[in-house]
Design a protein around this motif. Sequence first.
Motif, PDB file in Angstrom:
ATOM      1  N   ILE A 111       0.811  -1.223   0.000  1.00 62.91           N
ATOM      2  CA  ILE A 111       0.000   0.000   0.000  1.00 62.91           C
ATOM      3  C   ILE A 111       0.846   1.275   0.000  1.00 62.91           C
ATOM      4  CG2 ILE A 111      -0.270   0.201   2.511  1.00 62.91           C
ATOM      5  CD1 ILE A 111      -3.195   0.986   2.027  1.00 62.91           C
ATOM      6  N   ALA A 112       2.079   1.199   0.438  1.00 61.12           N
ATOM      7  CA  ALA A 112       2.897   2.396   0.670  1.00 61.12           C
ATOM      8  C   ALA A 112       3.445   3.010  -0.626  1.00 61.12           C
ATOM      9  CB  ALA A 112       4.031   2.087   1.635  1.00 61.12           C
ATOM     10  N   HIS A 113       2.528   3.386  -1.492  1.00 56.56           N
ATOM     11  CA  HIS A 113       2.856   4.088  -2.743  1.00 56.56           C
ATOM     12  C   HIS A 113       1.990   5.335  -2.781  1.00 56.56           C
ATOM     13  CE1 HIS A 113       4.910   0.532  -4.456  1.00 56.56           C
ATOM     14  NE2 HIS A 113       3.975  -0.137  -3.800  1.00 56.56           N
ATOM     15  N   TRP A 114       2.570   6.461  -3.087  1.00 57.44           N
ATOM     16  CA  TRP A 114       1.790   7.692  -3.165  1.00 57.44           C
ATOM     17  C   TRP A 114       0.626   7.534  -4.129  1.00 57.44           C
ATOM     18  CZ3 TRP A 114      -0.031  11.561  -0.863  1.00 57.44           C
ATOM     19  CH2 TRP A 114      -0.590  12.637  -1.561  1.00 57.44           C
ATOM     20  N   GLU A 115       0.816   6.807  -5.221  1.00 55.57           N
ATOM     21  CA  GLU A 115      -0.233   6.610  -6.222  1.00 55.57           C
ATOM     22  C   GLU A 115      -1.438   5.872  -5.638  1.00 55.57           C
ATOM     23  OE1 GLU A 115       2.886   5.435  -6.553  1.00 55.57           O
ATOM     24  OE2 GLU A 115       3.793   6.715  -8.076  1.00 55.57           O
ATOM     25  N   VAL A 116      -1.234   5.110  -4.575  1.00 49.01           N
ATOM     26  CA  VAL A 116      -2.324   4.402  -3.899  1.00 49.01           C
ATOM     27  C   VAL A 116      -2.924   5.288  -2.813  1.00 49.01           C
ATOM     28  CG1 VAL A 116      -2.926   2.410  -2.458  1.00 49.01           C
ATOM     29  CG2 VAL A 116      -1.354   2.120  -4.388  1.00 49.01           C
ATOM     30  N   ILE A 117      -2.086   5.749  -1.907  1.00 42.45           N
ATOM     31  CA  ILE A 117      -2.545   6.512  -0.737  1.00 42.45           C
ATOM     32  C   ILE A 117      -3.322   7.756  -1.140  1.00 42.45           C
ATOM     33  CG2 ILE A 117      -1.797   7.807   1.294  1.00 42.45           C
ATOM     34  CD1 ILE A 117      -1.511   4.759   1.624  1.00 42.45           C
ATOM     35  N   ARG A 118      -2.891   8.436  -2.194  1.00 46.95           N
ATOM     36  CA  ARG A 118      -3.553   9.687  -2.597  1.00 46.95           C
ATOM     37  C   ARG A 118      -5.024   9.465  -2.965  1.00 46.95           C
ATOM     38  NH1 ARG A 118      -4.254  10.839  -7.882  1.00 46.95           N
ATOM     39  NH2 ARG A 118      -3.811  13.038  -7.628  1.00 46.95           N
ATOM     40  N   ASN A 119      -5.400   8.224  -3.273  1.00 46.17           N
ATOM     41  CA  ASN A 119      -6.773   7.924  -3.679  1.00 46.17           C
ATOM     42  C   ASN A 119      -7.614   7.288  -2.576  1.00 46.17           C
ATOM     43  OD1 ASN A 119      -6.688   8.909  -6.353  1.00 46.17           O
ATOM     44  ND2 ASN A 119      -5.357   7.194  -6.857  1.00 46.17           N
ATOM     45  N   LEU A 120      -7.079   7.251  -1.364  1.00 45.37           N
ATOM     46  CA  LEU A 120      -7.802   6.676  -0.237  1.00 45.37           C
ATOM     47  C   LEU A 120      -8.225   7.775   0.731  1.00 45.37           C
ATOM     48  CD1 LEU A 120      -5.549   3.557   0.402  1.00 45.37           C
ATOM     49  CD2 LEU A 120      -7.644   3.710  -0.951  1.00 45.37           C
ATOM     50  N   GLY A 121      -9.243   7.499   1.512  1.00 46.49           N
ATOM     51  CA  GLY A 121      -9.747   8.490   2.454  1.00 46.49           C
ATOM     52  C   GLY A 121      -9.050   8.471   3.805  1.00 46.49           C
ATOM     53  N   ARG A 122      -8.759   7.292   4.321  1.00 50.78           N
ATOM     54  CA  ARG A 122      -8.300   7.180   5.715  1.00 50.78           C
ATOM     55  C   ARG A 122      -6.814   6.871   5.877  1.00 50.78           C
ATOM     56  NH1 ARG A 122     -13.314   3.369   7.444  1.00 50.78           N
ATOM     57  NH2 ARG A 122     -14.889   4.976   7.594  1.00 50.78           N
ATOM     58  N   ALA A 123      -6.141   6.449   4.854  1.00 49.29           N
ATOM     59  CA  ALA A 123      -4.745   6.033   4.998  1.00 49.29           C
ATOM     60  C   ALA A 123      -3.813   7.242   5.078  1.00 49.29           C
ATOM     61  CB  ALA A 123      -4.340   5.141   3.828  1.00 49.29           C
ATOM     62  N   PRO A 124      -2.845   7.200   5.991  1.00 49.03           N
ATOM     63  CA  PRO A 124      -1.907   8.319   6.120  1.00 49.03           C
ATOM     64  C   PRO A 124      -0.768   8.235   5.098  1.00 49.03           C
ATOM     65  CG  PRO A 124      -1.352   6.634   7.719  1.00 49.03           C
ATOM     66  CD  PRO A 124      -2.600   6.154   6.991  1.00 49.03           C
ATOM     67  N   TRP A 125      -0.129   9.352   4.903  1.00 51.24           N
ATOM     68  CA  TRP A 125       1.088   9.391   4.084  1.00 51.24           C
ATOM     69  C   TRP A 125       2.160  10.091   4.879  1.00 51.24           C
ATOM     70  CZ3 TRP A 125       3.078   6.844   0.313  1.00 51.24           C
ATOM     71  CH2 TRP A 125       4.241   7.308  -0.283  1.00 51.24           C
ATOM     72  N   PRO A 126       3.348   9.538   4.973  1.00 47.90           N
ATOM     73  CA  PRO A 126       3.739   8.223   4.447  1.00 47.90           C
ATOM     74  C   PRO A 126       3.104   7.088   5.258  1.00 47.90           C
ATOM     75  CG  PRO A 126       5.560   9.203   5.657  1.00 47.90           C
ATOM     76  CD  PRO A 126       4.454  10.227   5.631  1.00 47.90           C
ATOM     77  N   TYR A 127       3.067   5.908   4.657  1.00 45.11           N
ATOM     78  CA  TYR A 127       2.458   4.737   5.276  1.00 45.11           C
ATOM     79  C   TYR A 127       3.571   3.761   5.612  1.00 45.11           C
ATOM     80  CZ  TYR A 127      -1.218   1.251   6.084  1.00 45.11           C
ATOM     81  OH  TYR A 127      -2.095   0.355   6.652  1.00 45.11           O
ATOM     82  N   GLY A 128       3.642   3.357   6.867  1.00 40.05           N
ATOM     83  CA  GLY A 128       4.704   2.462   7.295  1.00 40.05           C
ATOM     84  C   GLY A 128       4.185   1.212   7.983  1.00 40.05           C
ATOM     85  N   LEU A 129       5.116   0.435   8.488  1.00 42.61           N
ATOM     86  CA  LEU A 129       4.789  -0.826   9.149  1.00 42.61           C
ATOM     87  C   LEU A 129       3.859  -0.602  10.343  1.00 42.61           C
ATOM     88  CD1 LEU A 129       5.158  -3.884   9.418  1.00 42.61           C
ATOM     89  CD2 LEU A 129       7.239  -3.433  10.744  1.00 42.61           C
ATOM     90  N   ALA A 130       4.104   0.433  11.140  1.00 46.25           N
ATOM     91  CA  ALA A 130       3.245   0.703  12.298  1.00 46.25           C
ATOM     92  C   ALA A 130       1.805   1.005  11.865  1.00 46.25           C
ATOM     93  CB  ALA A 130       3.807   1.863  13.124  1.00 46.25           C
ATOM     94  N   ASP A 131       1.639   1.674  10.717  1.00 49.22           N
ATOM     95  CA  ASP A 131       0.295   1.947  10.200  1.00 49.22           C
ATOM     96  C   ASP A 131      -0.394   0.648   9.805  1.00 49.22           C
ATOM     97  OD1 ASP A 131       0.436   4.882  10.291  1.00 49.22           O
ATOM     98  OD2 ASP A 131       1.983   4.606   8.751  1.00 49.22           O
ATOM     99  N   ALA A 132       0.332  -0.258   9.157  1.00 54.36           N
ATOM    100  CA  ALA A 132      -0.249  -1.552   8.768  1.00 54.36           C
ATOM    101  C   ALA A 132      -0.635  -2.351  10.004  1.00 54.36           C
ATOM    102  CB  ALA A 132       0.745  -2.333   7.903  1.00 54.36           C
ATOM    103  N   GLU A 133       0.231  -2.357  11.015  1.00 53.62           N
ATOM    104  CA  GLU A 133      -0.080  -3.087  12.241  1.00 53.62           C
ATOM    105  C   GLU A 133      -1.315  -2.504  12.919  1.00 53.62           C
ATOM    106  OE1 GLU A 133       3.681  -2.676  14.197  1.00 53.62           O
ATOM    107  OE2 GLU A 133       4.467  -4.547  13.330  1.00 53.62           O
TER     108      GLU A 133
END
Length: 178
Positions: free
Chosen positions: A25-47
Amino acid sequence: MFVRTRRLTLRPGWIEDAPELAQAIAHWEVIRNLGRAPWPYGLADAEAFLRQPRRTCEASFVILAHEGPCPRLVGGIGFGPYDDRPHEIGYWLTPSAWGRGYATEAGRAVIDIARTLRVPRLQGGHHLDNPASGAVLRKLGFVPTGTAMRYSRGRGAEVPCAEYALALSDEDDARMAA
């Protein structure tokens, strides 16, 4: 709940999936199109995402593609409450999985689950600068219902969005047609 389609497995995410989820998921091209995911997205976010309790009115899955000797995590899909919408479908794919029809295939499976759970109506949306997501919604039978501004956590801003709905019951279908 597990679902097997021709090329995919949809299953709940497990904490052991966190490294692969973060990588997918940790690609700007993905995150920019989501509502709730933070940027940057890291392992702690996935956990943190994988540890969230799920309510009975929602379904959340990782998408595993059967492309090689071992299934590979290529995205996520599900539905549940989002803002004022009780059953909003959401999905994402890692860029290397784009253009293969995975979102549509996974979407069909999730719609079948929603019908089984007697969800009367699914809603969805996409940022206007992400027309590929709108194409997926239309392939799945969703119809446009308007536009709205929605907050994107990754972008840190309100973004114009197209909104859609799909009636899953005859009663809701009649209401949408009126």
